[in-house]
Write a protein that holds these residues in place. Structure first.
Motif, PDB file in Angstrom:
ATOM      1  N   VAL A 153      -7.962  -3.378   5.735  1.00  0.00           N
ATOM      2  CA  VAL A 153      -7.162  -3.983   4.671  1.00  0.00           C
ATOM      3  C   VAL A 153      -7.896  -5.070   3.889  1.00  0.00           C
ATOM      4  O   VAL A 153      -7.272  -5.801   3.133  1.00  0.00           O
ATOM      5  N   SER A 154      -9.200  -5.175   4.046  1.00  0.00           N
ATOM      6  CA  SER A 154      -9.911  -6.134   3.210  1.00  0.00           C
ATOM      7  C   SER A 154     -10.033  -5.563   1.800  1.00  0.00           C
ATOM      8  O   SER A 154     -10.045  -4.346   1.609  1.00  0.00           O
ATOM      9  N   GLY A 155     -10.093  -6.449   0.823  1.00  0.00           N
ATOM     10  CA  GLY A 155     -10.212  -6.013  -0.562  1.00  0.00           C
ATOM     11  C   GLY A 155      -8.875  -5.941  -1.266  1.00  0.00           C
ATOM     12  O   GLY A 155      -7.840  -6.371  -0.746  1.00  0.00           O
ATOM     13  N   SER A 156      -8.901  -5.388  -2.455  1.00  0.00           N
ATOM     14  CA  SER A 156      -7.697  -5.311  -3.290  1.00  0.00           C
ATOM     15  C   SER A 156      -6.795  -4.169  -2.832  1.00  0.00           C
ATOM     16  O   SER A 156      -7.254  -3.241  -2.152  1.00  0.00           O
ATOM     17  N   GLY A 177      -6.830  -5.021  10.201  1.00  0.00           N
ATOM     18  CA  GLY A 177      -7.566  -6.175   9.700  1.00  0.00           C
ATOM     19  C   GLY A 177      -7.560  -7.270  10.739  1.00  0.00           C
ATOM     20  O   GLY A 177      -6.791  -7.212  11.703  1.00  0.00           O
ATOM     21  N   ASP A 178      -8.422  -8.269  10.545  1.00  0.00           N
ATOM     22  CA  ASP A 178      -8.446  -9.328  11.543  1.00  0.00           C
ATOM     23  C   ASP A 178      -7.268 -10.273  11.349  1.00  0.00           C
ATOM     24  O   ASP A 178      -6.692 -10.380  10.260  1.00  0.00           O
ATOM     25  N   ARG A 179      -6.912 -10.944  12.434  1.00  0.00           N
ATOM     26  CA  ARG A 179      -5.717 -11.778  12.472  1.00  0.00           C
ATOM     27  C   ARG A 179      -5.748 -12.875  11.410  1.00  0.00           C
ATOM     28  O   ARG A 179      -4.743 -13.170  10.777  1.00  0.00           O
ATOM     29  N   GLU A 180      -6.910 -13.465  11.186  1.00  0.00           N
ATOM     30  CA  GLU A 180      -7.020 -14.567  10.225  1.00  0.00           C
ATOM     31  C   GLU A 180      -6.657 -14.107   8.809  1.00  0.00           C
ATOM     32  O   GLU A 180      -5.901 -14.772   8.100  1.00  0.00           O
ATOM     33  N   ILE A 222       0.826  -1.210   0.000  1.00  0.00           N
ATOM     34  CA  ILE A 222       0.000   0.000   0.000  1.00  0.00           C
ATOM     35  C   ILE A 222       0.863   1.264   0.000  1.00  0.00           C
ATOM     36  O   ILE A 222       0.516   2.254  -0.648  1.00  0.00           O
ATOM     37  N   GLY A 223       1.986   1.243   0.706  1.00  0.00           N
ATOM     38  CA  GLY A 223       2.852   2.428   0.771  1.00  0.00           C
ATOM     39  C   GLY A 223       3.206   3.003  -0.589  1.00  0.00           C
ATOM     40  O   GLY A 223       2.960   4.190  -0.850  1.00  0.00           O
ATOM     41  N   PRO A 224       3.777   2.186  -1.506  1.00  0.00           N
ATOM     42  CA  PRO A 224       4.117   2.729  -2.825  1.00  0.00           C
ATOM     43  C   PRO A 224       2.889   3.180  -3.627  1.00  0.00           C
ATOM     44  O   PRO A 224       2.950   4.179  -4.350  1.00  0.00           O
ATOM     45  N   LEU A 225       1.784   2.442  -3.497  1.00  0.00           N
ATOM     46  CA  LEU A 225       0.561   2.843  -4.211  1.00  0.00           C
ATOM     47  C   LEU A 225       0.050   4.183  -3.693  1.00  0.00           C
ATOM     48  O   LEU A 225      -0.345   5.060  -4.480  1.00  0.00           O
ATOM     49  N   LEU A 226       0.084   4.353  -2.380  1.00  0.00           N
ATOM     50  CA  LEU A 226      -0.351   5.609  -1.778  1.00  0.00           C
ATOM     51  C   LEU A 226       0.572   6.753  -2.203  1.00  0.00           C
ATOM     52  O   LEU A 226       0.106   7.834  -2.573  1.00  0.00           O
TER      53      LEU A 226
END
Length: 169
Positions: free
Chosen positions: A149-152, A106-109, A20-24
């Motif tokens: 953090v769910s999703g693409s 996000g959740d641990r799972e 996510i860092g580089p995309l952001l």
């Protein structure tokens, strides 16, 4: 965003900081720095061996990230750092007072599943429990946003950009 913030993308291992860092950074039009690159070799060796870092191990790493963020003040930038404890974020803020945090949550799972599929990273999934145990989420007096953090990666980045623009209100 109205002003070029220095954004610290934070969260436990496996939340996607390095994705996510580089995309952001690209979306914000600023440079990206990989937080792991600021670790001394001794820290990488410890983590590779499955040994959690101590606060003493982390101070030079946080100081190096803080120095980079300070150098980008007024110019903008994005850097990744787990920044799990309030004291770590305070240390970053002491070097670069204007930093803004994007806490990837996000959740641990979900996070463990993502970690089990990544290649070539030194952080084993065995350390995930210690990461969650250490995590102190952003507090009300800390400038930042929590982003699920769910999703693409693109969806996560969109949420982060929207949340950051809402901060500038």
């Amino acid at each position: 965003m109205n002003t070029p913030h220095v954004v610290v993308v934070m969260g436990v291992a496996g939340t996607g900081k390095t994705t996510i860092g580089p995309l952001l950074a690209q979306r914000l039009g600023v440079p990206y720095a990989e937080g792991d690159d600021f670790h001394p070799e001794a820290n990488i060796a410890k983590m590779t061996a499955g040994t959690p870092l101590t606060d003493e191990d982390r101070w030079p790493w946080l100081d190096a990230i803080g120095a980079w963020a300070h150098g980008r003040a007024g110019l903008g930038g994005v850097v990744s750092s787990s920044a799990l404890k309030r004291s770590y974020r305070d240390r970053l803020r002491s070097a670069a007072p204007g930093v803004v945090f994007v806490h990837l949550t996000g959740d641990r799972e979900l996070i463990e599943d993502r970690m089990s599929h990544r290649q070539g990273h030194f952080m084993p999934t065995a350390l995930l429990d210690s990461q969650f145990a250490t995590l102190q989420p952003l507090q009300a007096d800390e400038t930042g946003v929590a982003v699920d953090v769910s999703g693409s990666p693109e969806e996560i980045t969109d949420r982060a950009v929207t949340a950051l623009s809402d901060l500038d209100g």
